[in-house]
Every structure is written in C-alpha cells, then in structure tokens.
Design a protein around this motif. Structure first.
Motif, short mmCIF file in Angstrom:
data_model
loop_
_atom_site.label_atom_id
_atom_site.label_comp_id
_atom_site.label_asym_id
_atom_site.label_seq_id
_atom_site.Cartn_x
_atom_site.Cartn_y
_atom_site.Cartn_z
N ILE A 82 36.66 46.45 34.54
CA ILE A 82 35.37 45.95 34.05
C ILE A 82 34.24 46.48 34.93
CG2 ILE A 82 33.97 43.88 33.64
CD1 ILE A 82 36.59 42.39 33.05
N TYR B 74 28.14 43.87 29.48
CA TYR B 74 27.85 42.44 29.54
C TYR B 74 28.99 41.67 28.88
CZ TYR B 74 23.06 44.06 30.44
OH TYR B 74 21.97 44.68 30.97
N SER B 75 29.09 40.41 29.22
CA SER B 75 30.08 39.55 28.57
C SER B 75 29.61 39.23 27.16
CB SER B 75 30.25 38.26 29.37
OG SER B 75 31.04 37.33 28.66
N THR B 76 30.56 39.11 26.25
CA THR B 76 30.22 38.74 24.86
C THR B 76 30.20 37.23 24.67
OG1 THR B 76 32.56 38.89 24.24
CG2 THR B 76 31.21 40.86 23.93
N LEU C 142 27.75 43.35 34.37
CA LEU C 142 29.02 43.23 35.07
C LEU C 142 29.45 44.51 35.78
CD1 LEU C 142 31.09 41.23 32.42
CD2 LEU C 142 29.55 40.37 34.17
N ASN C 143 28.86 45.62 35.43
CA ASN C 143 29.35 46.89 35.97
C ASN C 143 28.32 47.61 36.84
OD1 ASN C 143 27.61 47.57 33.88
ND2 ASN C 143 28.78 49.39 33.29
N LEU D 262 33.03 36.48 35.85
CA LEU D 262 32.32 37.65 36.39
C LEU D 262 30.82 37.58 36.08
CD1 LEU D 262 34.87 40.51 35.62
CD2 LEU D 262 34.41 39.41 37.82
N THR D 263 30.47 36.95 34.96
CA THR D 263 29.05 36.75 34.65
C THR D 263 28.43 35.79 35.65
OG1 THR D 263 29.50 37.09 32.28
CG2 THR D 263 27.41 36.04 32.86
N TRP E 28 35.82 37.14 32.05
CA TRP E 28 34.48 37.66 31.75
C TRP E 28 33.41 36.62 32.06
CZ3 TRP E 28 33.20 42.54 29.70
CH2 TRP E 28 34.29 43.37 29.43
N ASP F 12 39.76 36.08 28.55
CA ASP F 12 38.34 35.87 28.23
C ASP F 12 37.61 35.13 29.35
OD1 ASP F 12 38.99 37.04 25.85
OD2 ASP F 12 39.03 35.18 24.69
N LYS G 257 42.43 44.43 36.30
CA LYS G 257 41.59 44.07 35.15
C LYS G 257 40.11 44.02 35.55
CE LYS G 257 45.18 41.28 32.92
NZ LYS G 257 45.57 39.92 32.47
#
Length: 218
Positions: free
Chosen positions: A78, A92-94, A58-59, A45-46, A42, A39, A74
């Motif tokens: 993403i 997007y990250s949750t 993110l993508n 990366l945000t 994520w 987790d 991994k």
C-alpha cells in the motif's frame, strides 16, 4: 473519602446501562485479536496518515518499513502503490472516515504509550491500542440495545438476558475483535432508532434531528 465512595457506589447501582457497557467492554478487550487485516488495515493506515502526516494519503512515504512482520508485506504494498514508473498516483482508502475518527484517540494514546514501552516496536503498540476501538464501539452498541429494550416495558431481568444474548451470541462479539466498520454502522442505526422512540414519547424535535444525523452517518 467515604462519602465519595458511597456516591460512586450509589451511582453504579442506579446506572445499569453503565455497568452493561463496562462489562462488555472488558469482555471484548479480553478476547480481542490485537491486530488488523484486510479492509480494516486500510482504515488503520488512514488513521496513521492523519496523525503523522496530517492528510488522508496512504502512499506518501514509499519504501517505509512496517514493523509488524505478519502484515509488513501487505502494508508496504500500500505504501508503495502508485509509485510504479508510468503509474504514479495518490492512494486513499475507499472506506469512510467514521471509524477513523473513533480510532484517533486510541491511536494517539498508543503513540504516547510507545514512548514509555520502548522494548516493543511502535507499530505493534499502535495496532494493539487501535484495535481496542471496536471493543469500545461494540460495548456502546450493547448499552444502546439495553436502553432500547427498556422502551418495551420488559423487566430488568428480561432486558439483561436480551442484551447478554445480543452481545455474546450474535455477530457483535466476533466483529468487536476486528477493525471493520460494521459495528459503528450498527451503533449509529440503533441509536437513531432509540432517538426516534424518544421523539415518539416526548415529541421533542431535537431527537428527530439527531436521529437523522446518525442515520446519515451510518
């Protein structure tokens, strides 16, 4: 110069909570993992997306390579998610932005360092410095816990052993090594309780306001 050093020495003697923070911060940095996964990846990366792209997506760089071999698979999944034929979408990250905001200064500092240390891949340096974030947050948590103990009129010796137990014998220590959001949530909650106790003692409305804001943040 000697006057300045005396003032600094006096300040450190008086500010026990600052010494608590410095001790735990250095201790946690000594034992930190220096990388992220699951987790926390994520969240990282945000942070990266905010600094490099100015957004939370993110993508938006499909095909981009990640230089840390252990995490490359991994991360690249993403990066490439949402670009499959017939399934194009933004990713997007949750997770919330709280820890992201805390990570930003560490990430930016690592980015600056990456221009100085050119012998290492940039992603390694960025991950290393960003992973210090929870060492900082967890050390703050220990400091707040120490200040919280002071409300109960324990002796300094008792407070010291309590915070030592809290910082080294609970989940605070292992979580300081990772990039999860729980240390920040705990810091917000504990600080909120600390401010409520302040309000009970001083009846100043600002403590309740800030306590509510922190509780909502957590």
């Amino acid at each position: 110069m000697s006057i300045f050093l005396r003032k600094v020495s006096k300040y450190f003697k008086e500010k026990t909570e600052l010494k608590i923070f410095i001790f735990f911060f250095l201790f946690y940095v000594l034992f930190m993992s220096g990388h992220m996964g699951g987790d926390s990846l994520w969240v990282y990366l945000t942070t990266e997306s905010i600094v490099f792209d100015g957004n939370l997506q993110l993508n938006d760089h499909p095909g981009k390579e990640f230089q840390v071999k252990e995490l490359a698979g991994k991360v690249e999944k993403i990066y490439n998610r949402g670009h499959e034929p017939g399934n194009e979408s933004k990713v997007y990250s949750t997770f919330g932005l709280g820890l992201v905001l805390f990570q930003l200064p560490f990430f930016i500092f690592g980015y600056i360092v990456s221009f100085i240390i050119k012998s290492l891949p940039r992603d390694y340096i960025l991950l290393f410095f960003t992973s210090i974030t929870n060492c900082f947050v967890s050390a703050l948590l220990c400091m707040v816990f120490y200040k919280l103990c002071s409300f109960f009129n324990f002796s300094k010796k008792v407070n010291f052993w309590l915070v030592l137990t809290f910082g080294l014998s609970t989940l605070v220590f292992p979580y300081s090594r990772q990039g999860f959001t729980e240390p920040l949530m705990c810091l917000s909650t504990l600080t909120s309780i600390y401010l409520i106790l302040h309000y009970h003692r001083n009846k100043n409305l600002k403590y309740i306001v800030f306590s509510g804001l922190l509780l909502g943040f957590s």
